[in-house]
Design an enzyme around this catalytic site. Structure first.
Site, mmCIF file in Angstrom:
data_model
loop_
_atom_site.group_PDB
_atom_site.id
_atom_site.type_symbol
_atom_site.label_atom_id
_atom_site.label_comp_id
_atom_site.label_asym_id
_atom_site.label_seq_id
_atom_site.Cartn_x
_atom_site.Cartn_y
_atom_site.Cartn_z
ATOM 1 N N ASP A 9 -37.404 -12.353 -2.631
ATOM 2 C CA ASP A 9 -38.790 -12.598 -2.249
ATOM 3 C C ASP A 9 -38.841 -12.937 -0.767
ATOM 4 O O ASP A 9 -37.802 -13.186 -0.141
ATOM 5 C CB ASP A 9 -39.359 -13.781 -3.045
ATOM 6 C CG ASP A 9 -39.639 -13.419 -4.487
ATOM 7 O OD1 ASP A 9 -40.048 -12.281 -4.734
ATOM 8 O OD2 ASP A 9 -39.451 -14.285 -5.359
ATOM 9 N N ASP A 28 -39.916 -16.230 -9.038
ATOM 10 C CA ASP A 28 -40.407 -17.581 -9.314
ATOM 11 C C ASP A 28 -41.547 -17.624 -10.316
ATOM 12 O O ASP A 28 -41.893 -18.681 -10.811
ATOM 13 C CB ASP A 28 -40.851 -18.281 -8.022
ATOM 14 C CG ASP A 28 -41.903 -17.479 -7.259
ATOM 15 O OD1 ASP A 28 -42.398 -16.488 -7.816
ATOM 16 O OD2 ASP A 28 -42.206 -17.843 -6.110
ATOM 17 N N GLU A 66 13.297 -17.118 -13.404
ATOM 18 C CA GLU A 66 13.630 -17.714 -14.699
ATOM 19 C C GLU A 66 14.296 -16.701 -15.625
ATOM 20 O O GLU A 66 15.102 -17.079 -16.484
ATOM 21 C CB GLU A 66 12.366 -18.287 -15.355
ATOM 22 C CG GLU A 66 11.822 -19.525 -14.635
ATOM 23 C CD GLU A 66 10.535 -20.030 -15.256
ATOM 24 O OE1 GLU A 66 10.092 -19.422 -16.254
ATOM 25 O OE2 GLU A 66 9.974 -21.017 -14.759
ATOM 26 N N THR A 90 6.654 -29.051 -13.487
ATOM 27 C CA THR A 90 6.545 -28.885 -12.041
ATOM 28 C C THR A 90 5.527 -27.832 -11.618
ATOM 29 O O THR A 90 5.067 -27.838 -10.486
ATOM 30 C CB THR A 90 7.917 -28.501 -11.440
ATOM 31 O OG1 THR A 90 8.292 -27.190 -11.903
ATOM 32 C CG2 THR A 90 8.981 -29.496 -11.851
#
Length: 889
Positions: A337, A611, A680, A710
């Site tokens: 708007d 609105d 890992e 961790t």
């Protein structure tokens, strides 16, 4: 009214019949035309409680916990625990079960916190109701309404309690209760016999909306005793839908699960084939399963989205759904708007034009200003401020400046009819009594709408030229016309009877200056590849002047003077024009919906502001419906995804930047978590591929200590990272782009993970070779090399942790150098790193933990060796990003 409701025997479980004669209903509710007193309202609030529907019970904690325990990543750990028990490694099995339970509890806490973050946003949008108390109009929180309150209803209001109309009438949207989308008429008057309560023509209900008209109503039921409350008591709470981002990550979790199970099965067979004992092979398979599980990934994402919602709320943008945060990041078109969003919403009377004197002030100027102020619906609150449309407030204030002040109460006392502003006609009119038996019609609206109703064409032609000149100067122009009805004429009952044969009084030019921050926000939009269109009911020249003043339409601006007349074919052609922004002037709410549909059909991600009541369909249709929190209606706020508490266009841009930041941060901690899978997994591969000649460099319990102890806090801290420089200098991401792509996997698994794996394996072999180990030498308990082996596995464990520190620093940016964002700009990350280092030191040097996790104290030379891992990991990734930036410049 001296006695409270408790003294009178009034109790809400024995509520009065709302259809009984109005005097009797007032007597039973102990109220009158002046409403309740504030003290009486406070007493009733204490008796009846707040006007809220109590939420149904949430899913039990046990049920939520079971859902976490059945997550695909948790299922992997359950499988690992089962393998441990089958293999006779009971201690390991119980340890894994403990990890599953702790991780599920952590995820549950994070989800509850995220849910709470969204639910508590209600305090940013307190629902208000206008009531008459102590004989004066007041705004009170809707939760404070009590039976007997006299409420005022008008177009756009959300009805906050069940009430009986006492004056006036409205059209009400009851769709949330009846499922019928067509508004129904509700009028003050007697009820009907033998019809359902929802069809009673004089009743309105909590949760519904007024779409047109004005009325007064007396509240007869609040809270759980309303129709909405009864329905809610019979329904179950809708479960929280996972966001698209969470769905994507869950798919990745299943992928990880499949890879982990496949790798475990393959290497279990390989281990047995190369002669490893079954127990060692099983240990290896369990290690692979555990190493491939990124625990905490989903709760970390949920928390990152919730944090984004909270941050945006503090910045003036209230997000009603978690998933909208990520949608904001891919928004590429904003339809905004003009008034109040691009401008200050401080409309002031700036210029006048009359047929006799033009823009020079004359005696007819005061007549024009007074008539314009009479054709308004603004009201004066108890604190003296005007409440209503900003344009009409400007007209009333302007009349006072010209010494012809119009008091809203006096205006209404002489008003005989009001035909409210119709966005399709762009016109409103009133019928005012000027003397006994004398009536006057006053109309105001868009110049072309009013001029079309004049009896004399010559003033209309000159007025249109004047209107064009005022609009080109950036003013909003309204035409005002009037006619006197014959003596004794009846009050017109239809607007077509009133709005005819008018005489032009003149034009008023209202100026609403652009917000000073909007120009910079528009420039940021353009830098970010966003297109900004203006969809306004205002004149095209006025809107174009505002657009140019804030930078919209650079380099090409198209103005559609009559947007309602545009067809789909022309609209599609306009929206395909490259580097073109459009002003859709004189648009209706249907125009907004048409534009939103067309943009969606073109594959755009649309944010649409609105609105009014009629904006609700367009706000629903847009990907991000943006309602105004200050000037917008309750209906628009209900239909929207995001509410601007400051009604400011710049806040939309800030929200889009935050959406991009949140999405980037999710990718950052996914990179961080995935990067640790490689170091890992590699130790187990080395163990298996060597046929046991190299002892297992990392134990399963040490992996669990990494993943649970961790890794978590730094990952959470990365979700709070500031926006990376240049986040608004790149085009919007495609909506189809997944959160995890090939580049991310190459960076995490192939680059950061590989560098980390090489470093930690170097530390492991350094400790063993220094002790005189050769491949195949025994390292079990009781052997000379057993202590060296414990030290070596501890070096692997501590090395992975220090590599995590380097990975966390590297993951803070995807494109920019670390110096561009600053080393110390994320204190939460620094605190997380401090915690993981302290936690690691405790596992390495505390004797009870050494025995549990199979660790040993590290000598100083090994500590110094692993201390250089963080800069090596970060530095190699910094070089990779530097090369990538050079390649793209």
């Amino acid at each position: 009214m001296a006695d409270g409701p408790a003294d009178r025997g009034l109790a809400q479980d024995v509520a009065p019949d709302p259809l009984e004669p109005l005097p009797l209903l007032r007597r039973e509710l102990h109220t009158g035309p002046a409403g309740l007193s504030s003290r009486e309202a406070a007493r009733r609030l204490a008796v009846y409680g707040p006007n809220e529907v109590r939420p149904t019970a949430q899913a039990g904690v046990l049920r939520e916990l079971l859902r976490q325990l059945a997550h695909p990543l948790a299922l992997l750990l359950w499988a690992a625990a089962a393998l441990a028990f089958i293999g006779g490694i009971g201690v390991l099995g119980w340890a894994i079960i403990a990890v599953v339970l702790v991780n599920a509890a952590f995820a549950l806490v994070q989800e509850r916190q995220a849910e709470k973050a969204v639910e508590t946003l209600a305090r940013y949008l307190p629902a208000q109701a206008r009531v008459i108390r102590d004989g004066q109009t007041q705004h009170v929180p809707a939760r404070d309404l009590v039976p007997g309150d006299l409420v005022l209803l008008e177009e756009g209001d959300r009805i906050a309690a069940d009430a009986r109309l006492t004056e006036g009438g409205i059209e009400a949207d009851l769709s949330m209760l009846t499922g019928e989308s067509t508004p129904v008429e509700r009028l003050a008057g007697p009820g009907l016999q033998a019809v359902p309560v929802l069809q009673e023509p004089n009743l309105v209900f909590s949760g519904t909306s007024a779409t047109e008209g004005q009325a007064r109503a007396i509240v007869f039921a609040t809270g759980d005793h309303t129709q909405l409350g009864r329905i809610a008591a019979l329904s179950q709470r809708t479960p929280r839908e996972p966001s698209p981002l969470e769905k994507q990550v869950k798919k990745v979790a299943w992928l990880i699960a499949a890879v982990a199970v496949g790798l475990s099965a393959v290497f279990l067979v390989i281990g047995v084939a190369v002669g490893l004992p079954v127990t060692d092979s099983l240990m290896f398979a369990i290690g692979l399963l555990v190493a491939n599980v990124p625990e905490g990934l989903l709760p970390t994402i949920t928390l990152a989205l919730a944090v984004g919602v909270r941050v945006l709320a503090r910045q003036g943008a209230v997000i009603k759904r978690l998933s909208a945060v990520e949608t904001l990041g891919s928004t590429n078109v904003i339809c905004t708007d003009k008034t109040g969003t691009l401008t200050r919403n401080e409309m002031r009377l700036h210029a006048l034009w009359t047929p006799e004197h033009g823009t020079d002030p004359g005696p007819d100027s005061t007549e024009l200003v007074r008539a314009a102020a009479l054709c308004t619906t603004v009201a004066r609150e108890s604190d003296g401020r005007l409440h209503g449309d900003p344009t009409e407030i400007a007209l009333v204030d302007g009349a006072a400046q010209y010494a012809v002040a119009v008091d809203p109460a006096d205006r209404d006392a002489y008003r005989r009819a009001c035909f409210r502003f119709d966005p399709r006609l762009r016109l409103m009119s009133v019928v005012q009594a000027t003397a006994p038996g004398r009536l006057r019609v006053i109309a105001k609206g868009a110049p072309e709408a009013v001029l079309h109703l004049l009896t004399d064409g010559e003033p209309a032609r000159r007025a249109q030229d004047a209107a064009d000149a005022l609009a080109a100067a950036g003013m909003r122009v309204l035409a005002v016309a009037e006619r006197d009805l014959p003596d004794g004429a009846p009050v017109p009952t239809r607007r077509q009877q009133a709005e005819q044969e008018l005489r032009l009084l003149g034009l008023v030019g209202l100026y609403d200056p652009p917000r000073p921050e909007v120009a910079a926000a528009v420039e940021r939009c353009h830098q970010a590849g966003l297109t900004v269109h203006i969809v306004t009911g205002d004149n095209g020249a006025t809107a174009a002047a505002v657009a140019r003043s804030v930078g919209i339409g650079v380099p090409n601006l198209r103005v559609i003077a009559q947007s309602e007349a545009i067809d789909d074919h022309e609209l599609d052609h306009l929206l395909r024009l490259p580097r073109t922004e459009i002003v859709f002037a004189r648009s209706s709410p249907e125009t907004k919906l048409k534009v939103a549909d067309a943009l969606r059909a073109h594959g755009q991600i649309v944010a649409m502001t609105g609105d009014g009541v009629n904006d609700a369909p367009a706000l629903h249709r847009a990907h991000i419906g943006v309602a105004m929190g200050s000037s917008g209606t309750d209906v628009a706020r209900e239909a929207s995804t995001m509410v601007l508490t400051d009604d400011n266009f710049a806040t939309i841009v800030t929200a889009i930047e935050s959406g991009r930041r949140v999405y980037d941060n999710v990718r950052k901690f996914i990179v961080y978590i995935f990067a640790h899978l490689t170091p890992e997994v590699v130790p187990f591969l080395v163990f298996a591929l060597s046929g046991g000649a190299v002892p297992l460099p990392l134990t399963v319990l040490q992996i669990l200590a990494i993943d649970l102890g961790t890794e978590t806090l730094p990952a959470l801290a990365l979700g709070r990272e500031r926006a990376e420089p240049g986040v608004m200098a790149r085009p919007p991401r495609p909506s189809t782009q997944g959160v995890i792509n090939k580049d991310m996997l190459v960076r995490s698994w192939g680059w950061l993970g590989t560098v980390s794996a090489v470093l930690v394996m170097a530390a492991f072999f350094y400790v063993l070779w220094r002790a005189g180990w050769h491949p195949g030498d025994p390292t079990g308990p009781g052997t000379p090399l057993h202590q060296a082996y414990l030290t070596a596995t501890t070096a692997t464990f501590a090395g992975i942790v220090t590599c995590q520190v380097g990975t966390a620093m590297a993951a803070r940016t995807d494109h920019a150098a670390l110096r561009d964002i600053g080393l110390f700009t994320n204190p939460l990350l620094l605190a997380g790193i401090a915690f993981e280092l302290a936690f690691t030191a405790a596992l390495v040097y505390a004797p009870p933990l050494q025995h549990l996790f199979g660790t040993a104290a590290l000598p100083m030379d090994v500590v110094l060796l692993i201390a250089v891992f963080p800069p090596l990991v970060w530095g190699t990734d910094e070089i990779r990003r530097w090369v990538r930036r050079r390649r793209h410049t």
